[in-house]
Design a protein around this motif. Structure first.
Motif, PDB file in Angstrom:
ATOM      1  N   VAL A 134       0.842  -1.203   0.000  1.00 13.26           N
ATOM      2  CA  VAL A 134       0.000   0.000   0.000  1.00 13.26           C
ATOM      3  C   VAL A 134       0.878   1.253   0.000  1.00 13.26           C
ATOM      4  CG1 VAL A 134      -1.765   1.281   1.281  1.00 13.26           C
ATOM      5  CG2 VAL A 134      -1.833  -1.216   1.232  1.00 13.26           C
ATOM      6  N   ASP A 135       0.545   2.190  -0.863  1.00  8.38           N
ATOM      7  CA  ASP A 135       1.241   3.476  -0.925  1.00  8.38           C
ATOM      8  C   ASP A 135       0.550   4.466  -0.007  1.00  8.38           C
ATOM      9  OD1 ASP A 135       3.429   3.604  -2.514  1.00  8.38           O
ATOM     10  OD2 ASP A 135       2.298   3.943  -4.365  1.00  8.38           O
ATOM     11  N   VAL A 136       1.311   5.144   0.851  1.00 13.43           N
ATOM     12  CA  VAL A 136       0.704   6.103   1.783  1.00 13.43           C
ATOM     13  C   VAL A 136       0.904   7.527   1.265  1.00 13.43           C
ATOM     14  CG1 VAL A 136       0.685   6.950   4.162  1.00 13.43           C
ATOM     15  CG2 VAL A 136       1.143   4.531   3.718  1.00 13.43           C
ATOM     16  N   PHE A 137      -0.209   8.214   1.050  1.00 10.98           N
ATOM     17  CA  PHE A 137      -0.188   9.623   0.640  1.00 10.98           C
ATOM     18  C   PHE A 137      -0.724  10.440   1.812  1.00 10.98           C
ATOM     19  CE2 PHE A 137      -0.347   7.100  -3.166  1.00 10.98           C
ATOM     20  CZ  PHE A 137       0.499   7.759  -4.055  1.00 10.98           C
ATOM     21  N   TYR A 138       0.144  11.145   2.506  1.00  9.94           N
ATOM     22  CA  TYR A 138      -0.287  11.932   3.665  1.00  9.94           C
ATOM     23  C   TYR A 138      -1.250  13.036   3.210  1.00  9.94           C
ATOM     24  CZ  TYR A 138      -0.189  15.647   7.096  1.00  9.94           C
ATOM     25  OH  TYR A 138      -0.587  16.631   7.950  1.00  9.94           O
ATOM     26  N   SER A 139      -2.378  13.129   3.884  1.00  7.48           N
ATOM     27  CA  SER A 139      -3.409  14.091   3.497  1.00  7.48           C
ATOM     28  C   SER A 139      -3.093  15.464   4.106  1.00  7.48           C
ATOM     29  CB  SER A 139      -4.770  13.579   3.995  1.00  7.48           C
ATOM     30  OG  SER A 139      -5.792  14.283   3.366  1.00  7.48           O
ATOM     31  N   LEU A 140      -2.606  16.348   3.250  1.00 10.72           N
ATOM     32  CA  LEU A 140      -2.127  17.653   3.722  1.00 10.72           C
ATOM     33  C   LEU A 140      -3.184  18.494   4.400  1.00 10.72           C
ATOM     34  CD1 LEU A 140       0.479  17.223   2.070  1.00 10.72           C
ATOM     35  CD2 LEU A 140       0.208  19.534   1.191  1.00 10.72           C
ATOM     36  N   LYS A 141      -4.447  18.236   4.074  1.00  5.27           N
ATOM     37  CA  LYS A 141      -5.488  19.096   4.640  1.00  5.27           C
ATOM     38  C   LYS A 141      -5.480  19.053   6.169  1.00  5.27           C
ATOM     39  CE  LYS A 141      -8.845  16.697   2.502  1.00  5.27           C
ATOM     40  NZ  LYS A 141      -8.254  15.387   2.145  1.00  5.27           N
ATOM     41  N   ALA A 142      -4.967  17.976   6.752  1.00  4.03           N
ATOM     42  CA  ALA A 142      -4.972  17.862   8.213  1.00  4.03           C
ATOM     43  C   ALA A 142      -3.954  18.814   8.847  1.00  4.03           C
ATOM     44  CB  ALA A 142      -4.681  16.433   8.636  1.00  4.03           C
ATOM     45  N   ASN A 143      -2.840  19.001   8.169  1.00  8.29           N
ATOM     46  CA  ASN A 143      -1.797  19.911   8.677  1.00  8.29           C
ATOM     47  C   ASN A 143      -0.772  20.089   7.564  1.00  8.29           C
ATOM     48  OD1 ASN A 143       0.586  21.024   9.852  1.00  8.29           O
ATOM     49  ND2 ASN A 143      -0.126  20.370  11.870  1.00  8.29           N
ATOM     50  N   SER A 144      -0.697  21.301   7.016  1.00  5.16           N
ATOM     51  CA  SER A 144       0.147  21.463   5.826  1.00  5.16           C
ATOM     52  C   SER A 144       1.367  22.334   6.107  1.00  5.16           C
ATOM     53  CB  SER A 144      -0.675  22.020   4.665  1.00  5.16           C
ATOM     54  OG  SER A 144      -1.322  23.207   5.044  1.00  5.16           O
ATOM     55  N   ASN A 145       1.774  22.403   7.365  1.00  2.00           N
ATOM     56  CA  ASN A 145       3.015  23.128   7.648  1.00  2.00           C
ATOM     57  C   ASN A 145       4.177  22.452   6.904  1.00  2.00           C
ATOM     58  OD1 ASN A 145       5.588  23.746   9.211  1.00  2.00           O
ATOM     59  ND2 ASN A 145       4.141  25.194  10.088  1.00  2.00           N
ATOM     60  N   GLN A 146       5.027  23.267   6.314  1.00  2.00           N
ATOM     61  CA  GLN A 146       6.150  22.748   5.532  1.00  2.00           C
ATOM     62  C   GLN A 146       7.008  21.763   6.326  1.00  2.00           C
ATOM     63  OE1 GLN A 146       7.479  23.956   2.023  1.00  2.00           O
ATOM     64  NE2 GLN A 146       5.299  23.582   2.211  1.00  2.00           N
ATOM     65  N   ALA A 147       7.201  22.059   7.589  1.00  4.32           N
ATOM     66  CA  ALA A 147       8.068  21.207   8.404  1.00  4.32           C
ATOM     67  C   ALA A 147       7.412  19.850   8.662  1.00  4.32           C
ATOM     68  CB  ALA A 147       8.392  21.901   9.728  1.00  4.32           C
ATOM     69  N   VAL A 148       6.095  19.859   8.789  1.00  5.30           N
ATOM     70  CA  VAL A 148       5.365  18.596   9.003  1.00  5.30           C
ATOM     71  C   VAL A 148       5.421  17.768   7.720  1.00  5.30           C
ATOM     72  CG1 VAL A 148       3.062  17.610   9.393  1.00  5.30           C
ATOM     73  CG2 VAL A 148       3.857  19.537  10.794  1.00  5.30           C
ATOM     74  N   ILE A 149       5.138  18.402   6.590  1.00  6.45           N
ATOM     75  CA  ILE A 149       5.155  17.667   5.314  1.00  6.45           C
ATOM     76  C   ILE A 149       6.552  17.095   5.077  1.00  6.45           C
ATOM     77  CG2 ILE A 149       4.717  17.759   2.825  1.00  6.45           C
ATOM     78  CD1 ILE A 149       3.108  20.344   3.331  1.00  6.45           C
ATOM     79  N   ARG A 150       7.559  17.928   5.333  1.00  3.85           N
ATOM     80  CA  ARG A 150       8.938  17.478   5.079  1.00  3.85           C
ATOM     81  C   ARG A 150       9.305  16.279   5.955  1.00  3.85           C
ATOM     82  NH1 ARG A 150      13.446  19.516   1.862  1.00  3.85           N
ATOM     83  NH2 ARG A 150      13.153  21.588   2.689  1.00  3.85           N
ATOM     84  N   THR A 151       8.895  16.362   7.229  1.00  5.86           N
ATOM     85  CA  THR A 151       9.178  15.245   8.145  1.00  5.86           C
ATOM     86  C   THR A 151       8.605  13.947   7.574  1.00  5.86           C
ATOM     87  OG1 THR A 151       9.072  16.738  10.044  1.00  5.86           O
ATOM     88  CG2 THR A 151       8.804  14.397  10.514  1.00  5.86           C
ATOM     89  N   LEU A 152       7.365  14.038   7.085  1.00  3.62           N
ATOM     90  CA  LEU A 152       6.701  12.828   6.595  1.00  3.62           C
ATOM     91  C   LEU A 152       7.256  12.401   5.241  1.00  3.62           C
ATOM     92  CD1 LEU A 152       3.164  13.820   7.838  1.00  3.62           C
ATOM     93  CD2 LEU A 152       4.589  11.958   8.726  1.00  3.62           C
ATOM     94  N   ALA A 153       7.581  13.382   4.399  1.00  7.63           N
ATOM     95  CA  ALA A 153       8.143  13.044   3.079  1.00  7.63           C
ATOM     96  C   ALA A 153       9.477  12.322   3.259  1.00  7.63           C
ATOM     97  CB  ALA A 153       8.315  14.310   2.242  1.00  7.63           C
ATOM     98  N   LYS A 154      10.265  12.804   4.242  1.00  8.30           N
ATOM     99  CA  LYS A 154      11.562  12.153   4.487  1.00  8.30           C
ATOM    100  C   LYS A 154      11.374  10.726   4.992  1.00  8.30           C
ATOM    101  CE  LYS A 154      15.168  14.456   6.062  1.00  8.30           C
ATOM    102  NZ  LYS A 154      16.025  15.419   6.769  1.00  8.30           N
ATOM    103  N   ALA A 155      10.245  10.505   5.680  1.00  6.77           N
ATOM    104  CA  ALA A 155       9.972   9.146   6.165  1.00  6.77           C
ATOM    105  C   ALA A 155       9.420   8.259   5.044  1.00  6.77           C
ATOM    106  CB  ALA A 155       8.990   9.205   7.338  1.00  6.77           C
ATOM    107  N   GLY A 156       9.064   8.882   3.908  1.00 10.81           N
ATOM    108  CA  GLY A 156       8.628   8.082   2.753  1.00 10.81           C
ATOM    109  C   GLY A 156       7.222   8.348   2.256  1.00 10.81           C
ATOM    110  N   ALA A 157       6.503   9.277   2.897  1.00  7.61           N
ATOM    111  CA  ALA A 157       5.110   9.505   2.506  1.00  7.61           C
ATOM    112  C   ALA A 157       5.010  10.324   1.228  1.00  7.61           C
ATOM    113  CB  ALA A 157       4.368  10.230   3.632  1.00  7.61           C
ATOM    114  N   GLY A 158       4.001  10.034   0.413  1.00 12.52           N
ATOM    115  CA  GLY A 158       3.581  10.908  -0.672  1.00 12.52           C
ATOM    116  C   GLY A 158       2.593  11.919  -0.115  1.00 12.52           C
TER     117      GLY A 158
END
Ligand code: LLP
Length: 420
Positions: free
Chosen positions: A53-77
């Motif tokens: 399963v591919d995980v795409f983090y849903s930005l609408k919940a929290n779209s702070n750049q630092a949060v997205i980056r943390t998750l992207a680095k962990a592998g999330a789309g």
């Protein structure tokens, strides 16, 4: 282990005392824990990774750049619902090929921008949107990669305002019309029809509605294939609900078992778009008590955060646990109090008749489980400055969105010449 806990009588986020952040940057502020974000993402990766399963983090919940980056680095789309969110995802380092664009009202300009960026997938919600996307993509000489979002007419048994899978809701293509729209899509030159998407609502704590919806999607997939269509991707929508109070979240292993039983046999790519369950318990809103008013019938604790910072209690009667930053003594008395903000609306209330230890001006409170749909839903109502946002990692913290000043906010207005 929770990364929000009392150490030596003081609430900490990971190894940082909340009081220290408050002393440095003032209140109110949101504070997120990197370790919790990563743990939550890894829980999905671990439970569902074996199923591919591919995980795409849903930005609408929290779209702070630092949060997205943390998750992207962990592998999330990233799952985005506007071009604004797409820009946020790209800027935070999510490759275009890892972005899914969902949403019920994509404009042609948004479609064009997303096509030009080369995103992974559009989740299309209506026949009209499909035609528009076909035209926009054809004009660009491209083929838009598409899944059709199906409305399976299933009751998600969640709050009415966040329930999306019944036929009376605005979302998705009615399941009875799906085969016809899918077949039309397969003949459109600007569309590459790849599969199906479904999302029946948020904050689900019962697995039965998922089972009902996924079964309908599996059946539809078989029908489409019998008709000679290709179905290569299935997007299962948002993640599971979380515990705000005494809810029992659906264990991810149970969710994974359901996916394995109902969806995996279809041998498609499988996608999921969790938001709340990744960031919800990774954030708190910290506020200071401004005054305590002993009314005739109630005690009101007036704090310096308000519904413009966290609107969930006002909008959905949502419950957020409230902790004092200083750990209360084990035998401290508790009295019911209404915790309210300073905004001129009765609805500006975080909690009604909540048992709390005695409070005084200057005390710090933490509204728990506020990482999802908190900061992103904030406004400047009453010309209040939005809360700052902070990210903790181990024993360090960084401001990841400074509090703007009044010039920033008031300076956005323009007074026409004819008023001068
Ligand atoms: N995918 C789609 C198509 C969605 O509409 C949503 C949420 C998600 C994924 C992410 O769902 P989650 O994993 O977060 O449950 N403001 C409300 C929640 C609105 C949810 C909207 N859609 C709240 O504060 O409860």
């Amino acid at each position: 282990m929770s990364h929000f806990r009392y150490v030596d009588g003081e609430l900490h986020v990971e190894a940082v005392p909340v009081r220290r952040i408050a002393a440095e940057i003032g209140t109110p502020f949101y504070c997120y824990s990197s370790a919790t974000l990563i743990d939550n993402y890894q829980a999905y990766a671990k439970a569902l990774g074996a199923l591919g399963v591919d995980v795409f983090y849903s930005l609408k919940a929290n779209s702070n750049q630092a949060v997205i980056r943390t998750l992207a680095k962990a592998g999330a789309g990233a799952d985005v619902v506007s071009v604004g969110e797409m820009h946020r995802a790209l800027k935070a380092g999510v490759p275009a090929g890892r972005i899914v664009f969902a949403g019920v009202g994509k404009t042609r300009a948004e479609m064009r921008a997303a096509l030009e960026a080369g995103i992974y997938q559009f989740n299309v919600e209506s026949a009209g949107e499909l035609e528009a996307l076909n035209e926009v993509a054809s004009a660009l000489g491209r083929k838009a990669p598409v899944t059709l979002r199906i409305n399976p007419d299933v009751d998600a048994k969640t709050h009415a305002k966040i329930s999306t899978g019944k036929s009376e809701n605005k979302f998705g293509i009615d399941i009875d019309q799906a085969a016809q729209v899918y077949s039309a899509a397969s003949r459109m030159p600007g569309i590459e029809i790849l599969g199906l998407a479904v999302h029946i609502g948020s904050q689900l704590t019962d697995i039965a509605p998922y089972r009902a919806a996924f079964a309908k999607i599996a059946e539809l997939t078989s029908t489409l294939r019998k008709g000679g269509m290709k179905v290569e991707r299935i997007d299962l929508g948002g993640g599971v609900g979380i515990a705000y109070r005494d809810e029992t979240p659906i264990p991810l292993e149970d969710y994974a078992r359901l996916v394995r039983e109902v969806i995996q046999p279809l041998a498609t790519r499988i996608e999921i778009e969790p938001g709340r369950s990744i960031v919800g318990n990774a954030g708190i809103l910290v506020s200071e008590v401004v005054s305590v008013k002993e009314g005739v019938s109630r005690t009101f604790v007036i704090v310096d955060a308000a519904m413009n910072d966290l609107i969930r209690p006002t909008l959905y009667d949502a419950y957020h646990a409230i902790l004092t930053v200083k750990e209360p003594a084990k035998n401290a008395p508790v009295e019911p109090a209404d915790v309210v903000g300073p905004i001129c609306e009765t609805g500006d209330r975080f909690a009604e008749q909540r048992p709390l230890p005695p409070l005084a001006p200057g005390d710090l409170l933490a509204f728990m489980t506020a990482g999802a749909y908190g900061a992103v839903m904030s406004s400047t109502y009453n010309t209040r400055l939005p809360a700052a946002e902070v990210l903790v990692r181990g024993d360090r913290f960084d401001v990841v969105r400074p509090r703007p000043n009044y010039d920033h906010i008031i300076g956005l207005d323009r007074v026409p010449d004819w008023l001068s």
